[in-house]
Design a protein around this motif. Structure first.
Motif, PDB file in Angstrom:
ATOM      1  N   LYS A 563       1.075  -1.171   0.020  1.00  0.00           N
ATOM      2  CA  LYS A 563       0.083   0.153   0.043  1.00  0.00           C
ATOM      3  C   LYS A 563       0.854   1.239   0.093  1.00  0.00           C
ATOM      4  O   LYS A 563       1.924   1.442   0.609  1.00  0.00           O
ATOM      5  N   LYS A 564       0.548   2.385  -0.761  1.00  0.00           N
ATOM      6  CA  LYS A 564       1.117   3.494  -0.670  1.00  0.00           C
ATOM      7  C   LYS A 564       0.251   4.729  -0.670  1.00  0.00           C
ATOM      8  O   LYS A 564      -0.715   4.518  -1.351  1.00  0.00           O
ATOM      9  N   LYS A 565       0.725   5.618  -0.173  1.00  0.00           N
ATOM     10  CA  LYS A 565      -0.069   7.039  -0.046  1.00  0.00           C
ATOM     11  C   LYS A 565       0.518   7.969  -0.940  1.00  0.00           C
ATOM     12  O   LYS A 565       1.737   7.894  -0.892  1.00  0.00           O
ATOM     13  N   ILE A 566      -0.352   8.735  -1.527  1.00  0.00           N
ATOM     14  CA  ILE A 566       0.208   9.550  -2.552  1.00  0.00           C
ATOM     15  C   ILE A 566      -0.943  10.799  -2.848  1.00  0.00           C
ATOM     16  O   ILE A 566      -2.010  10.502  -3.214  1.00  0.00           O
ATOM     17  N   LYS A 567      -0.619  11.624  -2.168  1.00  0.00           N
ATOM     18  CA  LYS A 567      -1.175  13.085  -2.185  1.00  0.00           C
ATOM     19  C   LYS A 567      -2.813  12.900  -2.000  1.00  0.00           C
ATOM     20  O   LYS A 567      -3.539  13.136  -2.604  1.00  0.00           O
ATOM     21  N   GLY A 568      -2.984  12.327  -0.725  1.00  0.00           N
ATOM     22  CA  GLY A 568      -4.265  12.002  -0.308  1.00  0.00           C
ATOM     23  C   GLY A 568      -4.975  10.735  -0.996  1.00  0.00           C
ATOM     24  O   GLY A 568      -6.100  10.456  -0.288  1.00  0.00           O
ATOM     25  N   TYR A 569      -4.266   9.936  -1.828  1.00  0.00           N
ATOM     26  CA  TYR A 569      -4.924   8.848  -2.336  1.00  0.00           C
ATOM     27  C   TYR A 569      -4.284   7.806  -1.711  1.00  0.00           C
ATOM     28  O   TYR A 569      -3.060   7.586  -1.517  1.00  0.00           O
ATOM     29  N   GLU A 570      -4.575   6.306  -1.975  1.00  0.00           N
ATOM     30  CA  GLU A 570      -4.037   5.192  -1.570  1.00  0.00           C
ATOM     31  C   GLU A 570      -4.092   4.308  -2.746  1.00  0.00           C
ATOM     32  O   GLU A 570      -5.007   3.983  -3.665  1.00  0.00           O
ATOM     33  N   ALA A 571      -2.618   3.948  -3.106  1.00  0.00           N
ATOM     34  CA  ALA A 571      -2.381   2.888  -4.274  1.00  0.00           C
ATOM     35  C   ALA A 571      -2.189   1.527  -3.702  1.00  0.00           C
ATOM     36  O   ALA A 571      -1.461   1.303  -2.400  1.00  0.00           O
ATOM     37  N   THR A 572      -2.990   0.645  -4.094  1.00  0.00           N
ATOM     38  CA  THR A 572      -2.795  -0.907  -3.774  1.00  0.00           C
ATOM     39  C   THR A 572      -1.995  -1.487  -4.825  1.00  0.00           C
ATOM     40  O   THR A 572      -2.610  -1.581  -6.042  1.00  0.00           O
ATOM     41  N   ILE A 573      -0.959  -2.284  -4.664  1.00  0.00           N
ATOM     42  CA  ILE A 573      -0.100  -2.891  -5.591  1.00  0.00           C
ATOM     43  C   ILE A 573       0.198  -4.199  -5.222  1.00  0.00           C
ATOM     44  O   ILE A 573       0.345  -4.760  -4.150  1.00  0.00           O
ATOM     45  N   ILE A 574       0.055  -4.899  -6.256  1.00  0.00           N
ATOM     46  CA  ILE A 574       0.445  -6.401  -6.242  1.00  0.00           C
ATOM     47  C   ILE A 574       1.650  -6.837  -7.114  1.00  0.00           C
ATOM     48  O   ILE A 574       1.559  -5.975  -8.443  1.00  0.00           O
ATOM     49  N   ASP A 575       2.612  -7.639  -6.727  1.00  0.00           N
ATOM     50  CA  ASP A 575       3.662  -7.961  -7.730  1.00  0.00           C
ATOM     51  C   ASP A 575       3.924  -9.434  -7.710  1.00  0.00           C
ATOM     52  O   ASP A 575       4.016 -10.133  -6.657  1.00  0.00           O
ATOM     53  N   ASN A 576       3.948 -10.202  -8.716  1.00  0.00           N
ATOM     54  CA  ASN A 576       4.187 -11.638  -8.952  1.00  0.00           C
ATOM     55  C   ASN A 576       5.531 -11.968  -9.342  1.00  0.00           C
ATOM     56  O   ASN A 576       5.704 -13.139  -9.676  1.00  0.00           O
ATOM     57  N   GLY A 577       6.465 -10.890  -9.343  1.00  0.00           N
ATOM     58  CA  GLY A 577       7.904 -11.058 -10.000  1.00  0.00           C
ATOM     59  C   GLY A 577       7.748 -10.972 -11.339  1.00  0.00           C
ATOM     60  O   GLY A 577       8.985 -11.125 -11.938  1.00  0.00           O
ATOM     61  N   ARG A 578       6.608 -11.142 -12.035  1.00  0.00           N
ATOM     62  CA  ARG A 578       6.860 -10.664 -13.492  1.00  0.00           C
ATOM     63  C   ARG A 578       6.111  -9.392 -13.895  1.00  0.00           C
ATOM     64  O   ARG A 578       6.694  -8.545 -14.524  1.00  0.00           O
ATOM     65  N   PRO A 634       6.332  -3.547 -15.170  1.00  0.00           N
ATOM     66  CA  PRO A 634       7.293  -4.751 -15.100  1.00  0.00           C
ATOM     67  C   PRO A 634       7.573  -4.764 -13.793  1.00  0.00           C
ATOM     68  O   PRO A 634       7.972  -3.808 -12.865  1.00  0.00           O
ATOM     69  N   SER A 635       7.664  -6.187 -13.057  1.00  0.00           N
ATOM     70  CA  SER A 635       8.299  -6.133 -11.899  1.00  0.00           C
ATOM     71  C   SER A 635       9.783  -5.749 -11.569  1.00  0.00           C
ATOM     72  O   SER A 635      10.522  -5.826 -12.503  1.00  0.00           O
ATOM     73  N   GLY A 636      10.060  -5.488 -10.330  1.00  0.00           N
ATOM     74  CA  GLY A 636      11.235  -4.758 -10.314  1.00  0.00           C
ATOM     75  C   GLY A 636      11.494  -3.441 -10.325  1.00  0.00           C
ATOM     76  O   GLY A 636      12.602  -2.718  -9.932  1.00  0.00           O
ATOM     77  N   GLU A 637      10.514  -2.766 -11.070  1.00  0.00           N
ATOM     78  CA  GLU A 637      10.602  -1.212 -11.422  1.00  0.00           C
ATOM     79  C   GLU A 637      10.099  -0.506 -10.355  1.00  0.00           C
ATOM     80  O   GLU A 637       8.986  -0.840  -9.761  1.00  0.00           O
ATOM     81  N   LYS A 638      10.748   0.561  -9.854  1.00  0.00           N
ATOM     82  CA  LYS A 638      10.039   1.359  -8.835  1.00  0.00           C
ATOM     83  C   LYS A 638       9.074   2.543  -9.519  1.00  0.00           C
ATOM     84  O   LYS A 638       8.960   2.773 -10.854  1.00  0.00           O
ATOM     85  N   TRP A 639       7.928   2.732  -8.794  1.00  0.00           N
ATOM     86  CA  TRP A 639       6.939   3.588  -9.109  1.00  0.00           C
ATOM     87  C   TRP A 639       7.098   4.859  -8.731  1.00  0.00           C
ATOM     88  O   TRP A 639       7.559   5.248  -7.604  1.00  0.00           O
ATOM     89  N   SER A 640       7.101   5.820  -9.813  1.00  0.00           N
ATOM     90  CA  SER A 640       7.495   7.141  -9.359  1.00  0.00           C
ATOM     91  C   SER A 640       5.929   7.923  -9.070  1.00  0.00           C
ATOM     92  O   SER A 640       5.051   7.075  -9.287  1.00  0.00           O
ATOM     93  N   LYS A 641       5.908   9.054  -8.164  1.00  0.00           N
ATOM     94  CA  LYS A 641       4.826   9.649  -8.001  1.00  0.00           C
ATOM     95  C   LYS A 641       3.959   9.907  -9.225  1.00  0.00           C
ATOM     96  O   LYS A 641       2.878   9.700  -8.979  1.00  0.00           O
ATOM     97  N   ALA A 642       4.749  10.345 -10.361  1.00  0.00           N
ATOM     98  CA  ALA A 642       3.964  10.689 -11.494  1.00  0.00           C
ATOM     99  C   ALA A 642       3.235   9.505 -12.164  1.00  0.00           C
ATOM    100  O   ALA A 642       2.261   9.594 -12.867  1.00  0.00           O
ATOM    101  N   GLU A 643       3.753   8.464 -12.189  1.00  0.00           N
ATOM    102  CA  GLU A 643       3.287   7.110 -12.451  1.00  0.00           C
ATOM    103  C   GLU A 643       2.174   6.720 -11.912  1.00  0.00           C
ATOM    104  O   GLU A 643       1.079   6.081 -12.330  1.00  0.00           O
TER     105      GLU A 643
END
Length: 675
Positions: A563-578, A634-643
């Motif tokens: 889970k990530k908080k970003i400017k008052g919103y919450e992002a839910t992220i799942i990652d399966n290695g791919r 893709p898995s392994g890449e970081k999410w920027s705030k803009a993304e």
């Protein structure tokens, strides 16, 4: 005496078991021997490797053939596929025979002496064709009665006619005259008769055409009628309508049949009609290649998806045009070989030496009741591409990635809208994925075969990287809404009506089948890294609902949730290695959940999907807006705030019934529900 009976029974059972088993059951994965990366830098595959792939399929089928009398009958996959009783077994055998012949015919045309599993392949098919008209044989097919309607026998005899038309010197000419005449009587009893108002007309067409070519009197009036009626299904931009769907049948049926018929019969006998089919075929190159991913993956979409590589047959048939100025043959072959690799190199593709009914492995939600285990060899249509000569540019051009390397740019999204069919194809360079949105408007109560109202068609979108997941009884849903209906059951949307495609926005309206007072207006906005959904609830009552992202299969690493908080919103992220999937509710939703599921995903027993949830109180009929970001990476890449938050501001104006969206890059869009 009782013990003796038991011993005899076990002995017979053991003998039957031995007889019905293939010669080997190690389910080998196809390997590309001596790949040619100079000619084919992406796949390594040449025409010889296509022949190897055809042999791989055929050797698996022939592992069940030990004598000429053995039928092409394979182990039944548990579930809804037929046969469920002995009555359908003759048709099951007919399917296995005629559909494996799609694979064998091009090989036999080049090598009539082909031997597999110590069986002379041409002898086997000719012998079995004779058994079809031998009333004393268990393989005997009864001719259509005078008042009989269309049936699966018509389908398979149509397929047989295709193979006989392309390789008569191997499959027809060596037959004794009495067998030829008997085959003509039986096959024409089906071909010169009623059909289904869909791609089925081509089965009649090929039967009538073949026997006309070989001097038999046929119903030419009916032949021309079915040809002209088939042309009326064409809608433009390469797409035929298959009464009523748009799916791969437009390609592995209408377009393939039209081109093969024209090349092997139509140009000679009906040049005017053949010219129309060829003109329609030429429209393919501007749209259909974009439906495949950068890596040459096909999208899991529509019925009969277990036919898989049959989807590629239009690409090698473009070789008959022989037009290097208008066709990128290197891209066409790159896509085609990519699709072959997508399945043939997957460890779950083959079981019992036979392709499964499913997408990768066996997958019951994608199986239709009209399929048996041998039905999968419809994919053998792909190998009709081997009819294209060795020196044709389809085989000699160097592989390339076409639009993915010379047209698409990173951090952009590309939409290809086809007005006649209302299909939207979207390409995402950042992840190399393709996506389709298309027709679905079928009621469960009218869908007696239970496929056009299901997940095969009713998803909001279908993506090459994220095969569709089936719905669960507890509201688990991927890439669709489910609504709690009046029977307290979760019901998916399926009754869509397309409205428009404007300014990069795909508009549809939808109603709930069991309660038409529940209705939504939908707006899909493809973005560089996903989708922005902006949907309006126009319902006249309170609604409990869920919306799902695409689902991820569990791979070796498991699935991680963040889970990530970003400017008052919450992002839910799942990652399966791919892949990573992120879901960010922007307007309207109550909560977000990560739902674990079992036996709903075509790639894995275990999977996860992100769902947003709402118990909606409409407060006297007041409409509600739901805005949702559904993103990927893709898995392994970081999410920027803009993304994670490409939307800078989003506001709904009740005055003009418009959602105003401002994106971080300074661009704006208006979702106009009042249009």
């Amino acid at each position: 005496m009782k013990n003796l009976k038991n011993i005899l029974f076990l002995t017979v059972l053991y003998s039957v078991s031995l007889f019905s088993q293939p010669a080997e059951t190690n389910n080998k994965v196809f390997k590309i021997e001596t790949p040619n990366y100079e000619l084919s830098p992406y796949t390594g595959m040449t025409k010889q490797h296509w022949k190897d792939a055809a042999m791989y399929l055929l050797e698996g089928a022939f592992s069940y053939i030990h004598t000429l009398d053995d039928p092409m009958k394979f182990p039944k996959q548990p579930g809804k596929s037929y046969p469920h009783d002995e009555r359908r077994v003759p048709t099951e055998k007919l399917e296995g025979l005629c559909r494996t012949l799609f694979v064998a015919a091009p090989l036999l045309k080049e090598n009539p002496g082909l031997i597999i599993n110590n069986i002379e392949v041409a002898d086997y098919y000719r012998y079995q064709m004779g058994k079809l008209v031998d009333s004393k044989s268990k393989a005997f097919i009864i001719p259509r009665s005078e008042n009989g309607g269309p049936s699966q026998n018509l389908v398979e005899f149509g397929a047989l006619a295709v193979s006989m038309l392309i390789a008569p010197e191997v499959l027809w000419e060596p037959l004794p005259q009495n067998q030829k005449d008997a085959l003509a009587r039986t096959m024409l009893s089906y071909g010169d008769g009623p059909t289904v108002d869909s791609n089925w007309k081509f089965f009649n067409i090929f039967i009538l055409s073949f026997f006309k070519e070989h001097g038999y009197k046929v119903n030419e009036k009916l032949l021309v009628e079915y040809l002209e009626r088939s042309l009326t299904h064409y809608r433009g931009q390469g797409w035929y309508n298959d009464s009523p769907a748009y799916d791969y049948y437009s390609m592995w049926a209408f377009q393939m049949y039209g081109m093969v018929w024209s090349e092997y019969f139509g140009k000679k006998h009906y040049p005017g009609i053949a010219a129309k089919f060829i003109t329609n075929f030429k429209d393919l190159k501007d749209n259909y290649p974009y439906l495949f991913s950068k890596d040459g993956k096909m999208i899991m979409y529509g019925r009969s998806i277990s036919y898989r590589i049959g989807s590629i047959i239009p690409f090698p048939l473009m070789g008959f045009e022989n037009s290097t100025s208008t066709i990128n043959y290197g891209w066409m072959r790159r896509i085609s070989s990519g699709v072959i690799k997508q399945f043939f190199t997957h460890p779950d593709f083959i079981r019992d030496n036979v392709p499964t009914l499913g997408f990768y492995g066996a997958f019951e939600p994608a199986v239709q009741v009209y399929s048996c285990r041998g039905s999968v060899y419809w994919m053998g249509k792909a190998f009709l591409g081997l009819l294209v000569p060795d020196d044709n540019p389809f085989w000699t051009a160097t592989e390339n990635n076409g639009a993915w390397e010379n047209e698409f740019k990173p951090d952009e999204v590309y939409n290809k809208y086809q007005e006649a069919s209302e299909i939207l194809i979207t390409d995402y360079p950042n992840i190399g994925a393709s996506e389709i949105r298309a027709w679905c408007h079928e009621r469960v109560k009218d869908d007696w075969q239970k496929f056009r109202s299901t997940e095969n068609y009713n998803r909001l979108a279908y993506n090459s990287e994220f095969p569709w997941q089936a719905d669960g009884i507890h509201g688990e849903v991927a890439m669709n809404y489910v609504i709690k209906n009046k029977n307290n059951q979760w019901e998916a949307f399926r009754l869509y009506d397309f409205k428009a495609f404007e300014d990069g926005i795909y508009y549809r309206d939808v109603i709930l089948e069991t309660d038409e007072t529940i209705r939504f207006s939908l707006a899909d906005i493809p973005l560089a890294n996903g989708i922005l959904r902006v949907d309006k609830n126009r319902s006249e009552k309170n609604v409990t609902m869920r919306l799902g992202h695409y689902a991820l299969p569990e791979l070796k690493e498991g699935i991680i949730t963040k889970k990530k908080k970003i400017k008052g919103y919450e992002a839910t992220i799942i990652d399966n290695g791919r892949h990573q999937l992120a879901m960010i509710p922007l307007m309207g939703w109550d909560t977000t959940e990560v739902v674990s599921t079992q036996n709903l995903h075509p790639e894995s027993v275990n999977s996860k999907v992100i769902n947003t949830v709402k118990n909606e109180d409409l407060n006297g009929g007041k409409t509600k807006i739901y805005a949702t970001l559904m993103l990927w990476k893709p898995s392994g890449e970081k999410w920027s705030k803009a993304e994670l938050l490409p939307v800078k501001d989003i506001q709904y104006s009740n005055t003009d019934d418009t959602v105003h969206i401002q994106f971080g890059k300074g661009t704006e869009k208006q979702v106009r529900f009042n249009r």
